[in-house]
Motif scaffolding. Structure first.
Motif, PDB file in Angstrom:
ATOM      1  N   THR A  26      28.605 -18.444   7.172  1.00  0.00           N
ATOM      2  CA  THR A  26      29.930 -18.098   6.652  1.00  0.00           C
ATOM      3  C   THR A  26      29.794 -17.611   5.216  1.00  0.00           C
ATOM      4  O   THR A  26      29.090 -18.220   4.409  1.00  0.00           O
ATOM      5  CB  THR A  26      30.864 -19.325   6.684  1.00  0.00           C
ATOM      6  OG1 THR A  26      30.986 -19.793   8.029  1.00  0.00           O
ATOM      7  CG2 THR A  26      32.257 -18.957   6.167  1.00  0.00           C
ATOM      8  N   VAL A  27      30.471 -16.488   4.907  1.00  0.00           N
ATOM      9  CA  VAL A  27      30.492 -15.958   3.545  1.00  0.00           C
ATOM     10  C   VAL A  27      31.935 -15.678   3.150  1.00  0.00           C
ATOM     11  O   VAL A  27      32.785 -15.383   3.995  1.00  0.00           O
ATOM     12  CB  VAL A  27      29.659 -14.664   3.414  1.00  0.00           C
ATOM     13  CG1 VAL A  27      28.181 -14.949   3.571  1.00  0.00           C
ATOM     14  CG2 VAL A  27      30.111 -13.599   4.408  1.00  0.00           C
ATOM     15  N   ALA A  28      32.208 -15.788   1.849  1.00  0.00           N
ATOM     16  CA  ALA A  28      33.544 -15.468   1.339  1.00  0.00           C
ATOM     17  C   ALA A  28      33.802 -13.980   1.498  1.00  0.00           C
ATOM     18  O   ALA A  28      32.900 -13.155   1.324  1.00  0.00           O
ATOM     19  CB  ALA A  28      33.657 -15.871  -0.126  1.00  0.00           C
ATOM     20  N   SER A  29      35.067 -13.645   1.818  1.00  0.00           N
ATOM     21  CA  SER A  29      35.424 -12.259   2.070  1.00  0.00           C
ATOM     22  C   SER A  29      36.787 -11.951   1.473  1.00  0.00           C
ATOM     23  O   SER A  29      37.794 -11.879   2.176  1.00  0.00           O
ATOM     24  CB  SER A  29      35.426 -11.980   3.586  1.00  0.00           C
ATOM     25  OG  SER A  29      35.861 -10.665   3.866  1.00  0.00           O
ATOM     26  N   CYS A  30      36.818 -11.815   0.150  1.00  0.00           N
ATOM     27  CA  CYS A  30      38.054 -11.444  -0.558  1.00  0.00           C
ATOM     28  C   CYS A  30      39.233 -12.318  -0.150  1.00  0.00           C
ATOM     29  O   CYS A  30      40.225 -11.836   0.428  1.00  0.00           O
ATOM     30  CB  CYS A  30      38.371  -9.967  -0.332  1.00  0.00           C
ATOM     31  SG  CYS A  30      37.546  -8.869  -1.501  1.00  0.00           S
ATOM     32  N   GLY A  31      39.126 -13.604  -0.431  1.00  0.00           N
ATOM     33  CA  GLY A  31      40.220 -14.528  -0.155  1.00  0.00           C
ATOM     34  C   GLY A  31      40.214 -15.104   1.237  1.00  0.00           C
ATOM     35  O   GLY A  31      41.016 -15.994   1.544  1.00  0.00           O
ATOM     36  N   LYS A  32      39.348 -14.648   2.095  1.00  0.00           N
ATOM     37  CA  LYS A  32      39.205 -15.183   3.447  1.00  0.00           C
ATOM     38  C   LYS A  32      37.740 -15.528   3.671  1.00  0.00           C
ATOM     39  O   LYS A  32      36.941 -15.500   2.729  1.00  0.00           O
ATOM     40  CB  LYS A  32      39.713 -14.171   4.486  1.00  0.00           C
ATOM     41  CG  LYS A  32      41.183 -13.804   4.327  1.00  0.00           C
ATOM     42  CD  LYS A  32      41.644 -12.871   5.417  1.00  0.00           C
ATOM     43  CE  LYS A  32      43.084 -12.423   5.202  1.00  0.00           C
ATOM     44  NZ  LYS A  32      44.026 -13.549   5.298  1.00  0.00           N
ATOM     45  N   GLU A  33      37.391 -15.852   4.884  1.00  0.00           N
ATOM     46  CA  GLU A  33      35.996 -16.125   5.211  1.00  0.00           C
ATOM     47  C   GLU A  33      35.570 -15.276   6.398  1.00  0.00           C
ATOM     48  O   GLU A  33      36.371 -14.990   7.296  1.00  0.00           O
ATOM     49  CB  GLU A  33      35.787 -17.605   5.549  1.00  0.00           C
ATOM     50  CG  GLU A  33      35.934 -18.537   4.357  1.00  0.00           C
ATOM     51  CD  GLU A  33      35.575 -19.968   4.715  1.00  0.00           C
ATOM     52  OE1 GLU A  33      35.627 -20.318   5.921  1.00  0.00           O
ATOM     53  OE2 GLU A  33      35.238 -20.742   3.796  1.00  0.00           O
ATOM     54  N   ALA A  34      34.323 -14.846   6.370  1.00  0.00           N
ATOM     55  CA  ALA A  34      33.734 -14.144   7.504  1.00  0.00           C
ATOM     56  C   ALA A  34      32.634 -15.030   8.069  1.00  0.00           C
ATOM     57  O   ALA A  34      31.701 -15.405   7.354  1.00  0.00           O
ATOM     58  CB  ALA A  34      33.154 -12.809   7.063  1.00  0.00           C
ATOM     59  N   GLU A  35      32.761 -15.383   9.337  1.00  0.00           N
ATOM     60  CA  GLU A  35      31.763 -16.237   9.987  1.00  0.00           C
ATOM     61  C   GLU A  35      31.087 -15.467  11.104  1.00  0.00           C
ATOM     62  O   GLU A  35      31.749 -14.874  11.956  1.00  0.00           O
ATOM     63  CB  GLU A  35      32.426 -17.494  10.556  1.00  0.00           C
ATOM     64  CG  GLU A  35      31.419 -18.436  11.228  1.00  0.00           C
ATOM     65  CD  GLU A  35      32.070 -19.703  11.768  1.00  0.00           C
ATOM     66  OE1 GLU A  35      32.211 -20.652  10.989  1.00  0.00           O
ATOM     67  OE2 GLU A  35      32.440 -19.700  12.963  1.00  0.00           O
ATOM     68  N   VAL A  36      29.763 -15.463  11.083  1.00  0.00           N
ATOM     69  CA  VAL A  36      28.997 -14.825  12.150  1.00  0.00           C
ATOM     70  C   VAL A  36      28.207 -15.894  12.877  1.00  0.00           C
ATOM     71  O   VAL A  36      27.650 -16.804  12.262  1.00  0.00           O
ATOM     72  CB  VAL A  36      28.061 -13.723  11.604  1.00  0.00           C
ATOM     73  CG1 VAL A  36      28.858 -12.579  11.018  1.00  0.00           C
ATOM     74  CG2 VAL A  36      27.108 -14.273  10.557  1.00  0.00           C
ATOM     75  N   GLN A  37      28.177 -15.780  14.186  1.00  0.00           N
ATOM     76  CA  GLN A  37      27.520 -16.791  15.025  1.00  0.00           C
ATOM     77  C   GLN A  37      26.034 -16.537  15.197  1.00  0.00           C
ATOM     78  O   GLN A  37      25.285 -17.444  15.556  1.00  0.00           O
ATOM     79  CB  GLN A  37      28.200 -16.824  16.405  1.00  0.00           C
ATOM     80  CG  GLN A  37      29.690 -17.144  16.362  1.00  0.00           C
ATOM     81  CD  GLN A  37      29.963 -18.505  15.745  1.00  0.00           C
ATOM     82  OE1 GLN A  37      29.290 -19.490  16.042  1.00  0.00           O
ATOM     83  NE2 GLN A  37      30.965 -18.553  14.871  1.00  0.00           N
ATOM     84  N   ALA A  38      25.617 -15.299  14.960  1.00  0.00           N
ATOM     85  CA  ALA A  38      24.214 -14.903  15.108  1.00  0.00           C
ATOM     86  C   ALA A  38      24.002 -13.645  14.274  1.00  0.00           C
ATOM     87  O   ALA A  38      24.975 -12.992  13.882  1.00  0.00           O
ATOM     88  CB  ALA A  38      23.880 -14.643  16.576  1.00  0.00           C
ATOM     89  N   PRO A  39      22.751 -13.271  13.985  1.00  0.00           N
ATOM     90  CA  PRO A  39      22.518 -12.048  13.205  1.00  0.00           C
ATOM     91  C   PRO A  39      23.159 -10.843  13.886  1.00  0.00           C
ATOM     92  O   PRO A  39      22.900 -10.597  15.076  1.00  0.00           O
ATOM     93  CB  PRO A  39      20.987 -11.921  13.202  1.00  0.00           C
ATOM     94  CG  PRO A  39      20.491 -13.311  13.397  1.00  0.00           C
ATOM     95  CD  PRO A  39      21.476 -13.959  14.318  1.00  0.00           C
ATOM     96  N   PRO A  40      24.027 -10.095  13.199  1.00  0.00           N
ATOM     97  CA  PRO A  40      24.690  -8.938  13.814  1.00  0.00           C
ATOM     98  C   PRO A  40      23.683  -7.919  14.342  1.00  0.00           C
ATOM     99  O   PRO A  40      22.654  -7.661  13.715  1.00  0.00           O
ATOM    100  CB  PRO A  40      25.515  -8.356  12.665  1.00  0.00           C
ATOM    101  CG  PRO A  40      25.767  -9.519  11.756  1.00  0.00           C
ATOM    102  CD  PRO A  40      24.505 -10.330  11.822  1.00  0.00           C
TER     103      PRO A  40
END
Length: 328
Positions: A26-40
């Motif tokens: 999970t990384v911060a994304s301009c006031g929200k969070e972006a979560e990835v389950q596996a390497p894109p």
């Protein structure tokens, strides 16, 4: 120019980011969070700045589309970029993006994933596609007042490096990210090591001759100016790209004009050639000191945006100051 950091790092580097160990991330994304389950594996980058970071991290094989371009890609990235489909020169449609079945979307600007851009990022989230927006467009920045926003806090290269780290973490290629950052820092140090200070005054003109967009104090042009110890003639405004009339420009009379050389055609005077033609013929500008002495530094649009190519801007403006005898 940046070297592709995926090259020459050995077999361990080549395989970096292929394993799902350590996920979700999970990384911060301009006031929200972006979560990835596996390497894109099927990423779409919706702005050129984001695209060039991913390409510089050696991730072309995990990208399925790009959009929103202002300039040619740097020569060292041309081969990698050619492997990735360009979905549109400007904003691709949501349908076009979704047709690529993305598992990750990145953008340099909130506007790109907002009203008027590709689609609101909420739409992507509802469809299960994580969206990452660069911190350079939100950290210490107020985007609620219209235009290109206002810098509440002064932008630094650390925020750009933070974007590199975020994307490297998402794709599981942290070593590549740290190498890219080290290379960028080395270039900045080399460009500025013999310029301790400059009394030169600079004006940054991005686009539009009718109501020109000039750089305020504290965005990417501010990084360039501060690194070189110079002064932006419009450092009294925190607006990112205020539109300023030519009479005011004439009053400030900068020593050097830093001119955006864009290949897009959405506004008047996009190319440097068109800008210079205007400057040298317009009654309000033809007598400017910088125009009479032809003190022009030409930068790509990306070098004037907060991206890894802001380092190009530091190098090129530094070279210009030396050429014009304005560097100490």
């Amino acid at each position: 120019m940046l070297a592709l950091t995926a090259c020459g790092d050995g077999s361990a580097q080549k395989s970096e980011g292929k394993s799902a160990d350590g996920y979700p991330v999970t990384v911060a994304s301009c006031g929200k969070e972006a979560e990835v389950q596996a390497p894109p594996q099927r990423a779409v980058s919706l702005d050129q700045g984001s695209t060039e970071i991913l390409l510089s991290l050696g991730l072309a094989d995990r990208m399925v589309g790009t959009g929103t371009w202002t300039d040619p890609v740097p020569k060292n990235l041309e081969k990698a970029n050619a492997k990735v489909e360009r979905l549109a020169d400007r904003y691709p449609s949501l349908e076009k993006v979704l047709s690529k079945e993305p598992d990750f979307v990145s953008a340099s600007f909130l506007y790109t994933v907002g009203k008027g851009g590709v689609a609101d990022r909420k739409k992507f989230t509802e469809l299960g596609v994580p969206v990452y927006v660069s911190p350079t467009d939100c950290a210490g920045k107020d985007n609620d007042g219209g235009g290109d926003g206002k810098r509440v806090k002064t932008l630094t290269m650390d925020t750009v490096y933070g974007e590199v780290r975020d994307l490297a973490k998402v794709f599981g290629v942290q070593r590549r990210g740290e190498k890219l950052i080290a290379d960028l820092k080395e270039r900045v140090a080399k460009a500025t090591d013999d310029i301790k200070a400059s009394d030169a005054t600079l004006l940054y003109w991005f686009a539009n001759s009718d109501a020109p967009y000039m750089a305020g104090c504290c965005g990417a042009p501010g990084i360039i100016t501060r690194e070189l110890g110079a002064k932006n003639v419009f450092d009294d405004t925190r607006e990112e790209w205020p539109q300023i009339n030519w009479e005011t420009v004439a009053d400030r009379d900068p020593d050097v004009l830093v001119i955006g050389d864009l290949t897009r055609k959405s506004q008047s005077a996009e190319s440097a050639a068109a800008k210079i033609k205007f400057l040298e013929s317009n009654p309000a500008t033809k007598n400017l000191t910088a125009v009479k002495k032809k003190r022009y530094v030409l930068l790509s649009g990306q070098a004037m945006n907060p991206t890894i190519r802001t380092v190009d801007g530091i190098e090129q403006v530094a070279a210009g100051l030396r050429k014009f005898g304005l560097a100490k």
